[in-house]
Design a protein around this motif. Sequence first.
Motif, PDB file in Angstrom:
ATOM      1  N   GLY A 108       0.738  -1.249   0.000  1.00 17.58           N
ATOM      2  CA  GLY A 108       0.000   0.000   0.000  1.00 17.58           C
ATOM      3  C   GLY A 108       0.770   1.303   0.000  1.00 17.58           C
ATOM      4  N   PRO A 109       2.019   1.371  -0.510  1.00 16.90           N
ATOM      5  CA  PRO A 109       2.734   2.644  -0.457  1.00 16.90           C
ATOM      6  C   PRO A 109       2.207   3.637  -1.480  1.00 16.90           C
ATOM      7  CG  PRO A 109       3.996   1.099  -1.761  1.00 16.90           C
ATOM      8  CD  PRO A 109       2.804   0.336  -1.224  1.00 16.90           C
ATOM      9  N   THR A 110       2.441   4.911  -1.217  1.00 18.54           N
ATOM     10  CA  THR A 110       2.165   5.937  -2.213  1.00 18.54           C
ATOM     11  C   THR A 110       3.174   5.862  -3.350  1.00 18.54           C
ATOM     12  OG1 THR A 110       1.154   7.428  -0.620  1.00 18.54           O
ATOM     13  CG2 THR A 110       2.067   8.430  -2.592  1.00 18.54           C
ATOM     14  N   ALA A 111       4.436   5.581  -3.014  1.00 17.63           N
ATOM     15  CA  ALA A 111       5.489   5.483  -4.034  1.00 17.63           C
ATOM     16  C   ALA A 111       6.375   4.290  -3.745  1.00 17.63           C
ATOM     17  CB  ALA A 111       6.329   6.751  -4.072  1.00 17.63           C
ATOM     18  N   CYS A 112       6.707   3.546  -4.786  1.00 22.34           N
ATOM     19  CA  CYS A 112       7.709   2.478  -4.744  1.00 22.34           C
ATOM     20  C   CYS A 112       8.308   2.449  -6.137  1.00 22.34           C
ATOM     21  CB  CYS A 112       7.082   1.141  -4.361  1.00 22.34           C
ATOM     22  SG  CYS A 112       8.260  -0.238  -4.335  1.00 22.34           S
ATOM     23  N   GLU A 113       9.509   2.997  -6.295  1.00 21.13           N
ATOM     24  CA  GLU A 113      10.076   3.217  -7.619  1.00 21.13           C
ATOM     25  C   GLU A 113      11.589   3.108  -7.584  1.00 21.13           C
ATOM     26  OE1 GLU A 113       9.110   7.215  -8.755  1.00 21.13           O
ATOM     27  OE2 GLU A 113       9.768   8.045  -6.831  1.00 21.13           O
ATOM     28  N   VAL A 114      12.173   2.854  -8.753  1.00 24.35           N
ATOM     29  CA  VAL A 114      13.621   2.814  -8.897  1.00 24.35           C
ATOM     30  C   VAL A 114      14.094   4.150  -9.447  1.00 24.35           C
ATOM     31  CG1 VAL A 114      15.564   1.704 -10.050  1.00 24.35           C
ATOM     32  CG2 VAL A 114      13.648   0.312  -9.234  1.00 24.35           C
ATOM     33  N   LEU A 115      15.096   4.730  -8.779  1.00 25.89           N
ATOM     34  CA  LEU A 115      15.650   6.007  -9.189  1.00 25.89           C
ATOM     35  C   LEU A 115      17.151   5.889  -9.417  1.00 25.89           C
ATOM     36  CD1 LEU A 115      13.963   8.429  -6.592  1.00 25.89           C
ATOM     37  CD2 LEU A 115      13.135   7.839  -8.887  1.00 25.89           C
ATOM     38  N   LEU A 116      17.682   6.785 -10.217  1.00 28.07           N
ATOM     39  CA  LEU A 116      19.120   6.970 -10.335  1.00 28.07           C
ATOM     40  C   LEU A 116      19.561   7.979  -9.278  1.00 28.07           C
ATOM     41  CD1 LEU A 116      19.369   7.212 -14.231  1.00 28.07           C
ATOM     42  CD2 LEU A 116      19.927   5.226 -12.805  1.00 28.07           C
ATOM     43  N   GLU A 117      20.853   7.974  -8.947  1.00 34.61           N
ATOM     44  CA  GLU A 117      21.347   8.874  -7.912  1.00 34.61           C
ATOM     45  C   GLU A 117      21.024  10.343  -8.198  1.00 34.61           C
ATOM     46  OE1 GLU A 117      22.394   8.437  -4.998  1.00 34.61           O
ATOM     47  OE2 GLU A 117      23.055   6.340  -4.852  1.00 34.61           O
ATOM     48  N   PRO A 118      21.159  10.834  -9.444  1.00 35.16           N
ATOM     49  CA  PRO A 118      20.783  12.233  -9.693  1.00 35.16           C
ATOM     50  C   PRO A 118      19.308  12.509  -9.401  1.00 35.16           C
ATOM     51  CG  PRO A 118      22.159  11.424 -11.474  1.00 35.16           C
ATOM     52  CD  PRO A 118      21.808  10.230 -10.641  1.00 35.16           C
ATOM     53  N   GLU A 119      18.452  11.512  -9.609  1.00 35.60           N
ATOM     54  CA  GLU A 119      17.041  11.689  -9.287  1.00 35.60           C
ATOM     55  C   GLU A 119      16.825  11.732  -7.771  1.00 35.60           C
ATOM     56  OE1 GLU A 119      14.521   9.576 -12.745  1.00 35.60           O
ATOM     57  OE2 GLU A 119      15.964   8.252 -11.743  1.00 35.60           O
ATOM     58  N   VAL A 120      17.621  10.951  -7.040  1.00 34.27           N
ATOM     59  CA  VAL A 120      17.556  11.010  -5.579  1.00 34.27           C
ATOM     60  C   VAL A 120      18.014  12.381  -5.094  1.00 34.27           C
ATOM     61  CG1 VAL A 120      18.449  10.037  -3.421  1.00 34.27           C
ATOM     62  CG2 VAL A 120      17.896   8.531  -5.339  1.00 34.27           C
ATOM     63  N   ASP A 121      19.088  12.894  -5.700  1.00 39.44           N
ATOM     64  CA  ASP A 121      19.567  14.222  -5.332  1.00 39.44           C
ATOM     65  C   ASP A 121      18.488  15.282  -5.574  1.00 39.44           C
ATOM     66  OD1 ASP A 121      21.994  13.113  -4.650  1.00 39.44           O
ATOM     67  OD2 ASP A 121      22.975  13.620  -6.545  1.00 39.44           O
ATOM     68  N   ALA A 122      17.777  15.154  -6.685  1.00 43.19           N
ATOM     69  CA  ALA A 122      16.709  16.107  -6.990  1.00 43.19           C
ATOM     70  C   ALA A 122      15.574  15.992  -5.981  1.00 43.19           C
ATOM     71  CB  ALA A 122      16.194  15.876  -8.408  1.00 43.19           C
ATOM     72  N   LEU A 123      15.273  14.757  -5.571  1.00 40.74           N
ATOM     73  CA  LEU A 123      14.221  14.535  -4.571  1.00 40.74           C
ATOM     74  C   LEU A 123      14.592  15.187  -3.243  1.00 40.74           C
ATOM     75  CD1 LEU A 123      11.693  13.014  -3.401  1.00 40.74           C
ATOM     76  CD2 LEU A 123      13.248  11.113  -2.923  1.00 40.74           C
ATOM     77  N   THR A 124      15.792  14.910  -2.749  1.00 43.81           N
ATOM     78  CA  THR A 124      16.185  15.431  -1.445  1.00 43.81           C
ATOM     79  C   THR A 124      16.401  16.943  -1.482  1.00 43.81           C
ATOM     80  OG1 THR A 124      18.513  14.873  -1.885  1.00 43.81           O
ATOM     81  CG2 THR A 124      17.169  13.240  -0.716  1.00 43.81           C
ATOM     82  N   ALA A 125      16.752  17.479  -2.653  1.00 47.33           N
ATOM     83  CA  ALA A 125      16.930  18.926  -2.768  1.00 47.33           C
ATOM     84  C   ALA A 125      15.616  19.674  -2.556  1.00 47.33           C
ATOM     85  CB  ALA A 125      17.521  19.282  -4.128  1.00 47.33           C
ATOM     86  N   ARG A 126      14.496  18.979  -2.797  1.00 46.15           N
ATOM     87  CA  ARG A 126      13.186  19.603  -2.606  1.00 46.15           C
ATOM     88  C   ARG A 126      12.720  19.536  -1.160  1.00 46.15           C
ATOM     89  NH1 ARG A 126      12.124  16.526  -7.413  1.00 46.15           N
ATOM     90  NH2 ARG A 126      10.925  14.996  -6.214  1.00 46.15           N
ATOM     91  N   LEU A 127      13.440  18.806  -0.338  1.00 42.55           N
ATOM     92  CA  LEU A 127      13.030  18.601   1.045  1.00 42.55           C
ATOM     93  C   LEU A 127      13.802  19.521   1.983  1.00 42.55           C
ATOM     94  CD1 LEU A 127      12.975  14.700   1.081  1.00 42.55           C
ATOM     95  CD2 LEU A 127      10.998  16.228   0.904  1.00 42.55           C
ATOM     96  N   GLY A 128      13.156  19.890   3.071  1.00 40.89           N
ATOM     97  CA  GLY A 128      13.835  20.666   4.090  1.00 40.89           C
ATOM     98  C   GLY A 128      14.749  19.788   4.919  1.00 40.89           C
ATOM     99  N   PRO A 129      15.475  20.383   5.864  1.00 40.68           N
ATOM    100  CA  PRO A 129      16.356  19.599   6.727  1.00 40.68           C
ATOM    101  C   PRO A 129      15.567  18.623   7.593  1.00 40.68           C
ATOM    102  CG  PRO A 129      16.130  21.831   7.556  1.00 40.68           C
ATOM    103  CD  PRO A 129      15.482  21.816   6.213  1.00 40.68           C
TER     104      PRO A 129
END
Length: 270
Positions: A108-129
């Motif tokens: 039942g997750p909202t997201a379960c996906e395979v990402l490349l490291e640059p995509e992970v960097d983009a994801l975390t860049a959108r998040l606060g500390p």
Amino acid sequence: MPEGHTLHRLAKLHHKRFAGGQVRVSSPQGRFAEGAALIDGQTLLKADAWGKHLLHHYDSGLVVHVHLGLYGKFTESPAPLAAPVGEVRMRLIGAGRSGDPFGADLRGPTACEVLLEPEVDALTARLGPDPLRRDADPDRAWHRISRSARPIGALLMDQKVLAGVGNVYRAEVLFRHNISPDRPGKQLSHEEWQAIWDDLVDLMKVGVQRGVMVVVRPEHDHGAPSYAADRPRTYVYRRVGEPCRLCGTTVQHSIMEGRNLFWCPTCQPR
């Protein structure tokens, strides 16, 4: 929705059980079949979390990103696993460095996906500390809070401002510091923000260690029971209409940006 401590607790558990060994990955439900095929048989290097996002890093450079959302849940058991029950999006089986085979099923997750490291960097860049990360910089959140006319009760829940805090920690940390959730962010002092941040770091670490949110100070942990039998007491969360544990004023409830909000009008004056 699970708050950040839950994801960090899962990351620690999965790192302990699966990191350092090959992991068999499948999707009994079929919705993650292509992603599972990409990483099946690879070695899990590490599992970590940022806010409400769980990240499994594999030796190929691929990363599995999981966001549990409202209904997502992992169930764990020693291998071999029984036949899947229900809609299992992802099944992990591995032994890690310990050599003890274990399995985990994700439903039942909202997201379960395979990402490349640059995509992970983009994801975390959108998040606060994230208060649970060693590399977190609270001034990144302060930069946004101190310039915002939005209420602090909304800013604490905005994952772009602060990652991992949900409704319980939001309500309780504001009560603990006698701050009204309606106060505009720009009216907070830096000292108040730093005290909130330091408290979140301590409270959320306890959440990782114990698996539940312990927010009431020991000297106040008595009287009316918790809102649920399997949860520790709270000061205001889900206590609408009940007397405040400190002053006896009736705990209030409203909706702020679509989420339930709880506070004490005496201990947290506007």
